[in-house]
Enzyme design. Structure first.
Site, PDB file in Angstrom:
ATOM      1  N   ARG A   1      18.632 -11.053   8.855  1.00 17.56           N
ATOM      2  CA  ARG A   1      20.025 -11.389   8.524  1.00 17.56           C
ATOM      3  C   ARG A   1      20.939 -10.175   8.709  1.00 17.56           C
ATOM      4  NH1 ARG A   1      23.280 -11.001   4.161  1.00 17.56           N
ATOM      5  NH2 ARG A   1      21.645 -10.234   2.790  1.00 17.56           N
TER       6      ARG A   1
ATOM      7  N   TYR B   1      -6.287  -8.374  -0.607  1.00 14.82           N
ATOM      8  CA  TYR B   1      -5.539  -7.212  -0.103  1.00 14.82           C
ATOM      9  C   TYR B   1      -5.663  -7.116   1.422  1.00 14.82           C
ATOM     10  CZ  TYR B   1      -4.057  -2.272   0.080  1.00 14.82           C
ATOM     11  OH  TYR B   1      -3.421  -1.069   0.356  1.00 14.82           O
TER      12      TYR B   1
HETATM   13  P1  NAD Z   1       1.377   1.789  -5.969  1.00 14.30           P
HETATM   14  O1  NAD Z   1       0.630   0.705  -6.672  1.00 14.30           O
HETATM   15  O2  NAD Z   1       1.572   3.074  -6.688  1.00 14.30           O
HETATM   16  O3  NAD Z   1       2.805   1.279  -5.524  1.00 14.30           O
HETATM   17  C1  NAD Z   1       3.103  -0.046  -5.212  1.00 14.30           C
HETATM   18  C2  NAD Z   1       4.457  -0.384  -5.815  1.00 14.30           C
HETATM   19  O4  NAD Z   1       4.812  -1.739  -5.467  1.00 14.30           O
HETATM   20  C3  NAD Z   1       4.458  -0.323  -7.345  1.00 14.30           C
HETATM   21  O5  NAD Z   1       5.578   0.404  -7.779  1.00 14.30           O
HETATM   22  C4  NAD Z   1       4.517  -1.780  -7.773  1.00 14.30           C
HETATM   23  O6  NAD Z   1       5.110  -1.964  -9.034  1.00 14.30           O
HETATM   24  C5  NAD Z   1       5.312  -2.394  -6.632  1.00 14.30           C
HETATM   25  N1  NAD Z   1       5.091  -3.832  -6.448  1.00 14.30           N
HETATM   26  C6  NAD Z   1       3.913  -4.492  -6.390  1.00 14.30           C
HETATM   27  N2  NAD Z   1       4.122  -5.802  -6.188  1.00 14.30           N
HETATM   28  C7  NAD Z   1       5.478  -5.968  -6.093  1.00 14.30           C
HETATM   29  C8  NAD Z   1       6.312  -7.094  -5.886  1.00 14.30           C
HETATM   30  N3  NAD Z   1       5.811  -8.321  -5.727  1.00 14.30           N
HETATM   31  N4  NAD Z   1       7.652  -6.899  -5.848  1.00 14.30           N
HETATM   32  C9  NAD Z   1       8.179  -5.662  -6.033  1.00 14.30           C
HETATM   33  N5  NAD Z   1       7.435  -4.568  -6.229  1.00 14.30           N
HETATM   34  C10 NAD Z   1       6.094  -4.719  -6.261  1.00 14.30           C
HETATM   35  O7  NAD Z   1       0.647   2.036  -4.584  1.00 14.30           O
HETATM   36  P2  NAD Z   1       0.908   3.119  -3.452  1.00 14.30           P
HETATM   37  O8  NAD Z   1      -0.318   3.914  -3.299  1.00 14.30           O
HETATM   38  O9  NAD Z   1       2.191   3.822  -3.662  1.00 14.30           O
HETATM   39  O10 NAD Z   1       1.018   2.190  -2.161  1.00 14.30           O
HETATM   40  C11 NAD Z   1       2.253   1.850  -1.574  1.00 14.30           C
HETATM   41  C12 NAD Z   1       2.014   1.016  -0.327  1.00 14.30           C
HETATM   42  O11 NAD Z   1       1.234   1.746   0.612  1.00 14.30           O
HETATM   43  C13 NAD Z   1       1.264  -0.287  -0.604  1.00 14.30           C
HETATM   44  O12 NAD Z   1       1.814  -1.303   0.190  1.00 14.30           O
HETATM   45  C14 NAD Z   1      -0.143   0.013  -0.160  1.00 14.30           C
HETATM   46  O13 NAD Z   1      -0.823  -1.132   0.264  1.00 14.30           O
HETATM   47  C15 NAD Z   1       0.096   0.988   0.976  1.00 14.30           C
HETATM   48  N6  NAD Z   1      -1.074   1.865   1.162  1.00 14.30           N
HETATM   49  C16 NAD Z   1      -1.322   2.892   0.303  1.00 14.30           C
HETATM   50  C17 NAD Z   1      -2.455   3.674   0.481  1.00 14.30           C
HETATM   51  C18 NAD Z   1      -2.766   4.840  -0.422  1.00 14.30           C
HETATM   52  O14 NAD Z   1      -3.803   5.473  -0.227  1.00 14.30           O
HETATM   53  N7  NAD Z   1      -1.939   5.204  -1.383  1.00 14.30           N
HETATM   54  C19 NAD Z   1      -3.334   3.399   1.537  1.00 14.30           C
HETATM   55  C20 NAD Z   1      -3.056   2.320   2.366  1.00 14.30           C
HETATM   56  C21 NAD Z   1      -1.909   1.577   2.178  1.00 14.30           C
END
Ligand code: NAD
Ligand code: UDP
Length: 315
Positions: A110, A149
């Site tokens: 959008r 996941y």
């Molecule tokens: P995290 O759990 O600290 O952060 C995720 C955030 O998303 C949290 O603040 C949570 O409250 C928020 N959240 C979850 N569901 C939500 C929703 N439906 N609506 C709004 N907010 C929502 O995890 P992270 O390590 O910071 O990971 C961030 C992203 O990076 C994720 O998508 C994760 O899959 C991806 N990732 C992280 C890693 C890693 O090693 N940290 C590795 C691969 C991928």
């Protein structure tokens, strides 16, 4: 007055571990940041130091529901990332990746925003190709405990590429490998936070399985640098692109390092290996080097020292 080059940027999951570092970095570059989070695994403490910055807005919102805002770029990071958290409510995890991505892609369409998806090395499952290049399609169980996941993130990638092909959206997809550092949730069950917390408390270090499985650990500052470089890469470059540190360690090696760096009295104990736990994981970062001029700079021991200082502060 604001620099005309500065953008309005939405970070979903902005109060999480990676999201909070990204918000901080983008604000530091002078952009306006809208941090959207439902605080499922994120914490206000992660962004408390940013509150009061006139260019930051924080909105409690679940991305499974539509969002109407005006932005130039979207970093879609919302999704619990630790196995304990994403398996706690697996249906919600899939919804966040699938419904959440549809809503964020619809928003991007959008307002004609560029959108980046935080995908994961988990799309490779328990990989049979090592190290993992982006061309590898993976080895994923569609019905196991990790599937909410892994398959949720795979479906999100599909949605991103279909919006790109069908609606000409400007997309960026990155597959992030294990990243660690300050502001990880101390109880999220991920290996780095678990081992450091256990070591600081002189409790047993719980190694799952025989500890010979491997991971490659990237320090958070390096990862954030890669995300921003990817977002700023030419529009015709979509990814998927691996971001992670290619230096691989066994989980036992990690346990030894943490014990040494914390001068802990902890002993290593062995516990059952979780279902579908990948045996090895190492990113092939050739594409990131070529396309983004990116490679991680922080060695594991240096990053661990910073993470240990952070967790000490929480104790
Ligand atoms: P995290 O759990 O600290 O952060 C995720 C955030 O998303 C949290 O603040 C949570 O409250 C928020 N959240 C979850 N569901 C939500 C929703 N439906 N609506 C709004 N907010 C929502 O995890 P992270 O390590 O910071 O990971 C961030 C992203 O990076 C994720 O998508 C994760 O899959 C991806 N990732 C992280 C890693 C890693 O090693 N940290 C590795 C691969 C991928
Ligand atoms: N792990 C472990 N002890 C712990 C937590 C995790 O041995 O207390 C292992 C886990 O089985 C896996 C590796 O460490 O082999 C990385 O686990 P993590 O949950 O951090 O991430 P992922 O499995 O998603 O890479």
């Amino acid at each position: 007055m604001k620099n005309f080059k500065n953008k309005r940027i939405l970070v979903t999951g902005g109060a999480g571990f990676l999201g909070s570092h990204l918000c901080e970095r983008l604000l530091g570059e002078g952009h306006e940041v809208l941090c959207v989070d439902n605080f499922y695994t994120g914490r206000r403490a992660n962004i408390a130091h940013l509150i009061g910055n006139p260019y930051l807005e924080v909105l409690r919102h679940d991305i499974c529901f539509p969002l109407y805002v005006e932005v130039d770029e979207i970093y879609n990071l919302a999704c619990p990332a630790s196995p304990i958290h994403y398996q706690f409510d697996p249906v919600q995890t899939t919804k966040t990746s699938v419904h959440g991505s549809i809503n964020m892609l619809g928003l991007a369409k959008r307002v004609k925003a560029k959108i980046l998806q935080a995908s994961t090395s988990e799309v490779y499952g328990d990989p049979q190709v090592h190290p993992q290049p982006e061309s590898y399609w993976g080895h994923v169980n569609p019905i196991g405990h990790r599937s909410c996941y892994d398959e949720g993130k795979r479906c999100a990638e599909t949605l991103f590429f279909d919006y790109h092909r069908q609606h000409k959206l400007r997309i960026k997809v990155t597959r992030i490998f294990n990243t660690y550092g300050p502001r990880m949730h101390p109880n999220d069950g991920r290996v780095v936070s678990n081992f450091i917390m256990q070591a600081l408390r002189n409790e047993d270090i719980t190694v799952y399985g025989d500890g010979k499985q491997t991971r490659s650990f990237c320090y958070v500052d390096d990862l954030i640098d890669g995300l921003i470089r990817l977002m700023n890469s030419p529009d015709d470059f979509t990814g998927p692109i691996n971001l992670g540190n290619p230096v691989e360690f066994t989980i036992l090696e990690l346990a030894d390092k943490v014990i040494r760096l914390t001068s802990s009295k902890s002993r290593i104990v062995f516990a059952a290996l979780p279902q579908d736990d990948p045996k090895q994981r190492q990113p092939d970062i050739g594409l990131a080097k070529r396309m983004l001029g990116w490679k991680p700079k922080v060695p594991l021991e240096d990053g661990l020292k910073k993470a240990i200082e952070y967790f000490k502060g929480l104790e």
